[in-house]
Design a protein around this motif. Structure first.
Motif: not given
Length: 201
Positions: A81-86, A91-94
């Motif tokens: 599981p990943t928090s929405p902010g994380k 996605r931005e880093y990718s």
């Protein structure tokens, strides 16, 4: 198709291929080239510095095979599981990483596939209709890259995710329409494995 790579004295590798094997690898490499897409257009900038800093796409490819060949650089393991902010941060880093690396990755994969095709085209037929492919160390690395890409592409089409999926492929009945693709996938895996062993010190 029992062909496997063997080490050459002084480095490099060799494998005996029959006409059918040569045709299969060449055809798959051509299809890989078509999937990856063309290189820079003829009217592209002649400035190598500009080409060096040209930006690529920031979104992952829509084709599942290309997604496997050019995966996101950042992301949590499956089912974690990943928090929405994380998730948004990843996605931005990718996207940023993809913008500055995908063009080079595509170029490298394209060059490797072209080398495979050219080395097959340069083979001198033996008396039995096959030929012996001899590769220098650098050529072996290029072949290894293309064999890996071909297996990733075929594995994606076969929905292979892990070793359990690969084990299931051996159990497919002969009448299954996926059988020829499975045979190619397993054969390429054997070639890849023996080529890796020739490159080990």
């Amino acid at each position: 198709m029992p062909g496997h790579f063997e080490p050459l004295p002084g480095g490099g590798a060799a494998v005996a291929l029959d006409d059918v094997e040569i045709s299969i690898i060449r055809s798959l490499a051509v299809q890989l080239l078509e999937l990856i897409g063309p290189g820079p257009a003829e009217d592209a900038s002649d400035d190598p510095l500009a080409e060096l800093f040209a930006e690529g796409p920031s979104e992952p490819p829509s084709d599942p095979v290309l997604k496997r060949l050019f995966p996101d650089a950042y992301g949590d393991p499956v089912d974690v599981p990943t928090s929405p902010g994380k998730a948004e941060e990843q996605r931005e880093y990718s996207a940023e990483f993809r913008r500055f690396t995908e063009n080079d990755l595509r170029t490298g994969k394209r060059e490797n596939a072209i080398k495979v095709i050219r080395s097959l085209d340069a083979l001198t037929p033996a008396g039995d209709g096959g030929a012996v492919l001899k590769l220098a160390h650098e050529e072996s690395q290029q072949w290894l890259g293309t064999l890996n890409d071909l297996r990733l592409a075929i594995g994606s089409r076969l929905d292979v995710i892990d070793e359990e999926d690969t084990d299931l492929l051996y159990q497919l009945p002969d009448e299954d329409p996926r059988k020829p693709m499975v045979m190619a996938y397993l054969w390429l895996g054997g070639l890849q494995e023996t080529l890796v062993s020739t490159l080990m010190p």
